[in-house]
Write a protein that holds these residues in place. Structure first.
Motif, PDB file in Angstrom:
ATOM      1  N   PRO A 138      -4.141  -5.238  10.544  1.00  0.00           N
ATOM      2  CA  PRO A 138      -3.906  -5.095  12.013  1.00  0.00           C
ATOM      3  C   PRO A 138      -3.832  -3.328  12.304  1.00  0.00           C
ATOM      4  CG  PRO A 138      -1.697  -5.459  10.933  1.00  0.00           C
ATOM      5  CD  PRO A 138      -2.722  -5.782   9.904  1.00  0.00           C
ATOM      6  N   ASN A 139      -3.676  -2.432  11.487  1.00  0.00           N
ATOM      7  CA  ASN A 139      -3.669  -1.168  11.917  1.00  0.00           C
ATOM      8  C   ASN A 139      -4.929  -0.640  11.403  1.00  0.00           C
ATOM      9  OD1 ASN A 139      -1.032  -1.008  12.895  1.00  0.00           O
ATOM     10  ND2 ASN A 139      -0.109  -1.164  10.899  1.00  0.00           N
ATOM     11  N   GLY A 140      -5.792  -1.182  10.873  1.00  0.00           N
ATOM     12  CA  GLY A 140      -7.402  -0.760  10.478  1.00  0.00           C
ATOM     13  C   GLY A 140      -6.832  -0.157   9.074  1.00  0.00           C
ATOM     14  N   GLN A 141      -8.158   0.351   8.509  1.00  0.00           N
ATOM     15  CA  GLN A 141      -7.916   1.227   7.371  1.00  0.00           C
ATOM     16  C   GLN A 141      -8.811   2.271   7.379  1.00  0.00           C
ATOM     17  OE1 GLN A 141      -7.752  -1.000   3.501  1.00  0.00           O
ATOM     18  NE2 GLN A 141      -9.631   0.221   2.739  1.00  0.00           N
ATOM     19  N   PRO A 142      -8.079   3.491   7.105  1.00  0.00           N
ATOM     20  CA  PRO A 142      -9.121   4.804   7.154  1.00  0.00           C
ATOM     21  C   PRO A 142      -9.811   4.835   5.871  1.00  0.00           C
ATOM     22  CG  PRO A 142      -6.691   5.208   6.495  1.00  0.00           C
ATOM     23  CD  PRO A 142      -6.815   3.891   6.940  1.00  0.00           C
TER      24      PRO A 142
END
Length: 816
Positions: free
Chosen positions: A688-692
Motif C-alpha cells: 500500500p505504501n509502495g517500496q523505495p
C-alpha cells in the motif's frame, strides 16, 4: 509398445488434466531425480521447478552422507519451502541414494540437498544441462544401475565370458542379499537361469577360476552355497573339456551355526564394532562386521549378523537393515536374536513399491515405481516477514535482503498438509510418468483464508526411439520463454541426434483478478552447436482478455567445458522494446574441489506485461477494474502500455564466491554480493505504501565449514557477513550444526546475531536461536519439528523498544 498395453484410462486422465481450473499455487523446489549411466559412472540428475545456482558441496568422512548447497534464483513462482524427498534405487531395488531438499536456516532462498547413500561413495557435483538442474557424478557406480527397462530383473546381456562366481540362486520373487564391501570393485549382475525359473546373482570379470575360488572363500560366511562356474570360453582361452555352466570347485553348502570355534581376533573385532556403534560411527562399524561375516562361520557370526542389521538401522538405512534382519532369520531361525529380529521387521518398512512386469513375446521388460511423500505440519507463533499476499503477487520475485530475514508480528496458526506422488513406468522403448503435488492450508485463525494449492498434476510420456515427448497438465516451466507455472501441453520431437523442436501452449495459473490469459510458443534446441556449447532459441506470445499481454524473443545458452559450466538467458520484449531478463551464471570446479561461482542477473520486476496495469490502477478511481476490458473503457491501450513501462522496476543481483578445502575436515569460503532493487509504486492490499529503491546493497561474507569433527556425520557452518547499503550498514554472524545421533535422530541447532546501524542514529540488534530436529520413527515415517526464537532491540533518537517472538512447527512426513 502401444498405449493399449499400459492398461491406464488415458482419455479420462487427459480430460481431467486439461480441465483444471487456474488458481493459486505453491511449488515444491525439487521436481524430479533420475539416475542414468555415463560410461563407468552413474549420474544423478536433479531437476528443480525454478532456476537455481550451485554454491558448494560438503561430504562426510564416511562417504555415505553429503550436503549440496544451492541458491534459488529470482522467480515469480510462489515457492513451497517444505521438505521434499526422492529415493533412487540400484540394480537390486535397494535405495542407492536418498535425496532430501530442505532449508539452510539462513536466508529463505538458500537451500541444501542432504544426500544419504547406502554405502561410502565418491561423487562430484556440477551444474546440469540447464539452470533448473544439478548433476552428481557417482564415480565408478555405472554398473550398480538397472539396465534400461529393468529393475532388479534379469539382465538382457550376452552370457558372461570366462569364470563367474554364482553367489546366490533366487527363487521367483526372492530378493538378493546385500553385497559385501569385499566385492565393491567387481561387477555384480543378476541373470535369468538357463531354461529354469528364478535368477542368479553373479560376480563377473574374473581373471580365472582361482580368483573366483578365492572370492568364494572370502564371502562364504554370507553366501554358503556360492560356487564358481565356467561361462563362455574367451576367444583367446584354451577350450575347456567341461560344458558351459558346469560347476568348477563347487562348494558344499555350509550350514549356518550359532555356536562354533571362538577366535580371539573375532571377539576383539566384534567388541570394536560395538564400541563404534555406541559412538555413532556406524559406517566403520559396518565395515568391521562385514569383514567378520566374510570369514567361515564361527562363534561370533550370528551376533555379527544381528549387529550389522542394527547398525544399518541406526545409520538411517531401513531397507538394507530389513534385508539383514531377514537374512538373520533365514540363517538362525532359532537363534538368540530371532525374537528381536522379528520385532524389528514389524517396525521396518516393506521394500519400495517396485514391480517388474512380465514381458510378452517380442516385448521388453517394464519397471513400475511409486515414490513421493505425504506430510502434515502445524505452524504456530509468528510468521515470516513476507506475507502470503505478497508471495502470491506479481512482486514475489523480489530478492530477499539479509535485513529482511526476520519474523513478523503477525500470529499464525496453520495446519499445512501436502501430498507429493510420482508414479513411473519405464521400459526400453517408452516412459510414462504421472505426478501429483498438492498443499492444503487450514488457517486456524481465519477459516475464510484456508486454501488449497495444486502445484502439479501432469502426465509426461516419452517414446524413446522415436524421440517424441508430450507433457500435459499443471506443470512447471522448463524453458522456452515460459516464466511461470501453467495448465497446458508441451510437445517435443528430436529431429536429429543433436536437434530438437518444441511447442507449448497453456494458461498461467497465477490469478490476475478476473482477467483471462493464455499463451503459445515454440523453440528449437541444439545439444551441441560446438564442443560443449548448446542452447535454444524461442518465441512466445501471451494474451490477456484478447489483447497482447507480452511477446518474448529469447535464447538460453549453456557451455560445458571441462571444469567450467556457464548458463545464460536473454528475454526481449519487442512490444515494450526492453529486456525482461539478462542472466549469466558460471561455475569453475578445480581438481582439489575448489569451487568458484559467478552470477549476474538483471530482470524486470514484475515482468513487463499489459496485465500489470490491473495492479497499478489510479487510486482516485472509485471502482477498481478487475478485467482489462473494464480498464479499456476509461483508458487507451497505448496509455496502459506506457503505464506498464513507468511502473516496472528492475532488480539486479551479482555474486562472486569461492570455496576452498583446507583439509579433510575444513573448507573456507568467501563471497561478495550486490543487490539493487528499483522503487515500486503502491499496490493496493499488497504494497500500500509502495517500496523505495534499495540502491546498491553490498555484502561481503565468509564461511568456515567443518565436517566430521566428532563423528562421521556432523557438519558445522560458521558464517560472517558484512552488509553496506546507501544509508545503513549491518553485520550478520550465524552458526548452523547438523548431527546424526542415536537411532534415526538428526539435530540441527543454530544461532544468528544481526546488528544494523543507519545514518539517523538508529540501531537494531536481533538474536535468533533455533533448533530443528527430525526422528525417523520407522523406515518410511519421519517426525520433524522446529522452534525458532527472535529477541530484538531497537534504539534511536526518538524511541527505544524490545520484542520477543517465536516460530515453531511440528508434524509428520510419510515417504512412499
Amino acid at each position: 509398445m502401444n498405449l493399449n498395453s499400459l492398461r491406464i484410462p488415458l482419455a479420462p486422465l487427459v480430460a481431467a488434466l486439461l480441465g483444471l481450473a487456474a488458481g493459486g499455487l505453491k511449488a515444491q523446489i525439487l521436481d524430479e531425480a533420475e539416475l542414468r549411466r555415463s560410461g563407468d559412472d552413474a549420474v544423478l540428475v536433479l531437476r528443480f521447478v525454478t532456476p537455481v545456482q550451485y554454491i558448494r558441496n560438503v561430504a562426510g568422512r564416511s562417504g555415505d552422507l553429503g550436503q549440496v548447497y544451492y541458491d534459488i534464483l529470482p522467480t515469480r513462482d510462489t515457492l513451497n519451502l517444505i521438505v521434499a524427498e526422492r529415493r533412487l534405487l540400484d540394480s537390486r531395488g535397494a535405495p542407492l541414494v536418498i535425496v532430501t531438499d530442505e532449508g539452510t536456516g539462513t536466508l529463505e532462498r538458500s537451500r541444501k540437498l542432504v544426500l544419504r547413500f547406502n554405502r561410502g561413495l565418491s561423487y562430484q557435483v556440477r551444474p546440469g544441462a540447464n539452470a533448473r538442474s544439478l548433476e552428481l557424478v557417482l564415480k565408478g557406480q555405472g554398473a550398480s544401475l538397472p539396465s534400461p527397462g529393468t529393475a532388479a530383473t534379469p539382465l538382457a546381456a550376452p552370457p558372461p565370458q570366462g569364470p563367474v562366481l554364482v553367489l546366490q540362486t533366487l527363487a521367483p520373487g526372492e530378493e538378493a542379499l546385500p553385497i559385501p564391501a569385499a566385492l565393491q570393485n567387481y561387477n555384480v549382475q543378476i541373470r535369468q537361469q538357463p531354461d529354469r525359473p528364478g535368477r542368479e546373482v553373479l560376480v563377473t570379470g574374473l581373471r580365472d577360476a582361482a580368483e573366483g575360488e578365492s572370492l568364494r572363500l572370502l564371502v562364504r560366511g554370507r553366501f554358503p552355497q556360492a560356487r564358481v562356474e565356467q561361462g563362455q570360453v574367451l576367444p583367446s582361452a584354451q577350450a575347456s573339456s567341461q560344458a558351459p555352466g558346469t560347476p568348477l570347485g563347487t562348494a558344499t553348502a555350509t550350514p549356518a551355526v550359532v555356536s562354533g570355534e571362538s577366535r580371539p581376533e573375532s571377539v576383539a573385532a566384534l567388541s570394536q564394532a560395538r564400541q563404534l556403534m555406541e559412538q555413532g560411527e556406524h559406517t566403520p562399524a559396518i565395515a568391521k562386521l562385514e569383514d567378520l561375516l566374510a570369514l567361515p562361520p564361527h562363534a561370533q557370526t550370528a551376533e555379527a549378523q544381528e549387529l550389522i542389521a542394527q547398525a544399518r538401522w541406526r545409520q538411517g538405512d531401513p531397507e538394507r537393515a530389513r534385508a539383514e534382519f531377514e537374512l538373520y532369520l533365514k540363517l538362525y531361525p532359532q537363534g538368540p536374536g530371532a525374537a528381536r529380529a522379528r520385532e524389528a521387521l514389524l517396525t521396518l518398512a516393506p521394500p519400495p513399491v517396485q514391480t517388474a512386469q512380465a514381458a510378452g513375446p517380442g516385448e521388453k521388460g517394464a519397471t513400475t515405481t511409486l515414490s513421493g511423500s505425504i506430510s502434515s505440519f502445524y505452524y504456530g507463533g509468528q510468521s515470516k516477514i513476507r506475507t502470503q499476499d505478497f508471495q502470491d503477487s506479481p512482486l514475489s520475485g523480489l530478492p530477499e535482503l539479509v535485513n529482511d530475514a526476520t519474523l513478523s508480528g503477525t500470529d499464525q496458526r496453520q495446519i499445512i498438509s501436502s501430498v507429493d506422488i510420482n508414479w513411473r513406468r519405464r521400459d526400453a522403448d517408452s516412459e510414462l510418468r504421472l505426478v501429483l503435488r498438492d498443499t492444503y492450508t487450514a488457517d486456524q485463525l481465519r477459516s475464510d483464508r484456508s486454501k488449497n494449492k495444486l502445484s502439479a498434476l501432469y502426465a509426461d510420456y516419452k517414446l524413446i526411439r522415436q524421440g517424441l515427448q508430450f507433457k500435459v497438465g499443471r506443470q512447471s516451466p522448463s524453458g522456452g520463454g515460459v516464466m511461470g507455472r501453467f495448465d497446458g501441453l508441451q510437445l517435443g520431437y528430436r529431429l536429429a541426434p543433436k536437434w530438437r523442436i518444441n511447442a507449448v501452449a497453456g494458461r498461467p495459473t497465477d490469478p490476475l483478478l478476473d482477467a483471462k490469459r493464455s499463451f503459445w510458443g515454440g523453440s528449437i534446441e541444439a545439444d551441441e552447436l560446438g564442443k560443449g556449447l548448446g542452447g535454444s532459441l524461442y518465441a512466445i506470445e501471451q494474451r490477456v482478455d484478447g489483447e497482447l499481454d507480452r511477446r518474448g524473443l529469447g535464447t538460453e545458452l549453456r557451455l560445458l567445458a571441462g571444469p567450467v559450466t556457464a548458463m545464460g538467458t536473454l528475454d526481449y520484449d519487442p512490444t515494450y522494446r526492453k529486456l525482461n531478463i539478462a542472466s549469466l551464471q558460471a561455475t569453475w570446479q578445480g581438481a582439489d574441489n575448489t569451487i568458484v561461482n559467478a552470477l549476474y542477473d538483471r530482470r524486470a520486476t514484475p515482468m513487463l506485461m499489459l496485465g500489470n496495469s490491473l495492479f497499478f490502477q489510479n487510486p482516485v478511481l472509485q471502482v477498481q477494474a478487475r478485467t482489462l476490458y473494464e480498464l479499456l473503457q476509461t483508458q487507451s491501450l497505448d496509455l496502459l502500455r506506457q503505464q506498464v513501462r513507468d511502473t516496472t522496476a528492475f532488480s539486479t543481483q551479482g555474486m562472486l564466491s569461492v570455496t576452498h578445502p583446507l583439509n579433510a575436515n575444513w573448507q573456507l569460503g568467501a563471497d561478495v554480493r550486490l543487490t539493487n532493487v528499483g522503487a515500486l509504486p503502491p499496490v493496493a492490499d499488497i504494497l500500500p505504501n509502495g517500496q523505495p529503491g534499495t540502491g546498491n546493497v553490498w555484502s561481503l561474507g565468509s564461511q568456515l565449514i567443518g565436517t566430521n569433527l566428532y563423528s562421521a556425520r556432523d557438519t558445522h557452518v560458521l558464517l560472517l557477513t558484512l552488509l553496506k547499503g546507501p544509508t545503513y550498514s549491518g553485520q550478520l554472524l550465524s552458526y548452523n550444526n547438523s548431527s546424526a545421533l542415536g537411532e534415526g535422530w538428526l539435530l540441527e541447532p543454530s544461532i544468528r546475531f544481526y546488528a544494523q546501524q543507519d545514518d539517523s542514529g538508529n540501531r537494531t540488534q536481533r538474536w535468533a536461536p533455533g533448533l530443528r530436529a527430525s526422528k525417523r520413527a520407522t523406515g518410511k515415517l519421519v517426525v520433524e519439528g522446529e522452534l525458532s526464537m527472535e529477541f530484538s532491540k531497537s534504539d534511536g533518537t526518538m524511541r527505544s523498544e524490545s520484542s520477543k517472538r517465536s516460530f515453531y512447527y511440528l508434524g509428520l512426513r510419510y515417504d512412499l
